[in-house]
Design a protein around this motif. Sequence first.
Motif, PDB file in Angstrom:
ATOM      1  N   PRO A 260      58.401  33.530  26.097  1.00  0.00           N
ATOM      2  CA  PRO A 260      59.197  34.318  25.158  1.00  0.00           C
ATOM      3  C   PRO A 260      58.340  34.966  24.073  1.00  0.00           C
ATOM      4  O   PRO A 260      57.287  34.430  23.697  1.00  0.00           O
ATOM      5  CB  PRO A 260      60.149  33.274  24.554  1.00  0.00           C
ATOM      6  N   VAL A 261      58.794  36.111  23.599  1.00  0.00           N
ATOM      7  CA  VAL A 261      58.134  36.791  22.493  1.00  0.00           C
ATOM      8  C   VAL A 261      59.212  37.346  21.574  1.00  0.00           C
ATOM      9  O   VAL A 261      60.232  37.862  22.035  1.00  0.00           O
ATOM     10  CB  VAL A 261      57.198  37.919  23.001  1.00  0.00           C
ATOM     11  N   SER A 262      58.997  37.213  20.277  1.00  0.00           N
ATOM     12  CA  SER A 262      59.973  37.687  19.287  1.00  0.00           C
ATOM     13  C   SER A 262      59.381  38.800  18.454  1.00  0.00           C
ATOM     14  O   SER A 262      58.157  38.894  18.275  1.00  0.00           O
ATOM     15  CB  SER A 262      60.410  36.532  18.372  1.00  0.00           C
ATOM     16  N   GLY A 263      60.255  39.649  17.961  1.00  0.00           N
ATOM     17  CA  GLY A 263      59.806  40.736  17.106  1.00  0.00           C
ATOM     18  C   GLY A 263      60.971  41.640  16.750  1.00  0.00           C
ATOM     19  O   GLY A 263      62.121  41.365  17.102  1.00  0.00           O
ATOM     20  N   ARG A 264      60.659  42.710  16.054  1.00  0.00           N
ATOM     21  CA  ARG A 264      61.697  43.659  15.632  1.00  0.00           C
ATOM     22  C   ARG A 264      61.865  44.734  16.705  1.00  0.00           C
ATOM     23  O   ARG A 264      60.898  45.345  17.144  1.00  0.00           O
ATOM     24  CB  ARG A 264      61.326  44.294  14.298  1.00  0.00           C
ATOM     25  N   PHE A 265      63.098  44.941  17.121  1.00  0.00           N
ATOM     26  CA  PHE A 265      63.430  45.952  18.122  1.00  0.00           C
ATOM     27  C   PHE A 265      63.352  47.318  17.453  1.00  0.00           C
ATOM     28  O   PHE A 265      64.219  47.692  16.666  1.00  0.00           O
ATOM     29  CB  PHE A 265      64.824  45.656  18.670  1.00  0.00           C
ATOM     30  N   ARG A 266      62.300  48.083  17.779  1.00  0.00           N
ATOM     31  CA  ARG A 266      62.045  49.364  17.121  1.00  0.00           C
ATOM     32  C   ARG A 266      62.688  50.540  17.840  1.00  0.00           C
ATOM     33  O   ARG A 266      62.957  51.580  17.236  1.00  0.00           O
ATOM     34  CB  ARG A 266      60.540  49.595  17.000  1.00  0.00           C
ATOM     35  N   GLY A 267      62.884  50.421  19.165  1.00  0.00           N
ATOM     36  CA  GLY A 267      63.460  51.548  19.892  1.00  0.00           C
ATOM     37  C   GLY A 267      62.984  51.565  21.326  1.00  0.00           C
ATOM     38  O   GLY A 267      62.586  50.540  21.888  1.00  0.00           O
ATOM     39  N   LEU A 268      63.027  52.743  21.940  1.00  0.00           N
ATOM     40  CA  LEU A 268      62.555  52.962  23.302  1.00  0.00           C
ATOM     41  C   LEU A 268      61.453  54.018  23.281  1.00  0.00           C
ATOM     42  O   LEU A 268      61.568  55.014  22.553  1.00  0.00           O
ATOM     43  CB  LEU A 268      63.690  53.467  24.205  1.00  0.00           C
TER      44      LEU A 268
END
Length: 257
Positions: free
Chosen positions: A216-224
């Motif tokens: 798993p990896v976590s972070g801020r969803f910035r877009g596509l």
Amino acid sequence: MLSEAARAAGYRLIVRDEVSSTMEEARAVLAQGDPGKLWIVARSQKAGRGRHGRQWGSPPGNLYASLLLVAPCEVALAPQLGFVAGLALHDAAAAVTGLGSPRLALKWPNDLLIDRAKAAGLLLEGESRAGRFSVIIGIGVNLASSPPDTPYAATHLAAHASDASVERLLAALSEAWHRRFSAWSLPGGFGPTRAAWLERAAFLGETVTLRLPDGPVSGRFRGLDPAGRLELETAGGPRLIDAGDLYFGAAAAEGRG
């Protein structure tokens, strides 16, 4: 019943009472040489499935459909059809329920949410037979009911619109698919498709967890990005994700989705 515009564009419909799964039915007619642009709808499924072979509960009253497309695009572009299908599903649910963004949202890569509860899922699979590349898009919508024992919140369309029905939803979905696919098929069509998807995206700008083959990896969803890959801002820097399972809230913390 398909919409008038979908029928005029050459889309056809087969309705079954019960099947193993509409995806398997699509494979069967493809093997028999079907030319595609075919919707297959079942009133119930004995072995419905979602991503990664997960079982998809299929009680009567919900929508179970697969769309068979023969030679719809180059193989490399096929993943973009998931975004096209997501937009069509969002359009159809909005037409039936009267809901809109942000209550009605798309969860990367394949779910439709209402108030952050899962209402529908998509499954996209490619097939190559005798030199022909085909795509089967499976769509399952909680319409009359939703499963009570999921590890995440689930809902159904009739909880938000008492007059929601399979017939209304299918007509709206076939109409929206024809319109969205036609727009995507134009030169440069993924740009507007990507922008429209992002306007309806769930958790954009929020911290999410992606389950990947290497963990798993976590972070801020910035877009596509322009190719449709998820842009994730992690503690170690930006990452582009081609495929994975996205989790949020308590499910992300506990490793379930």
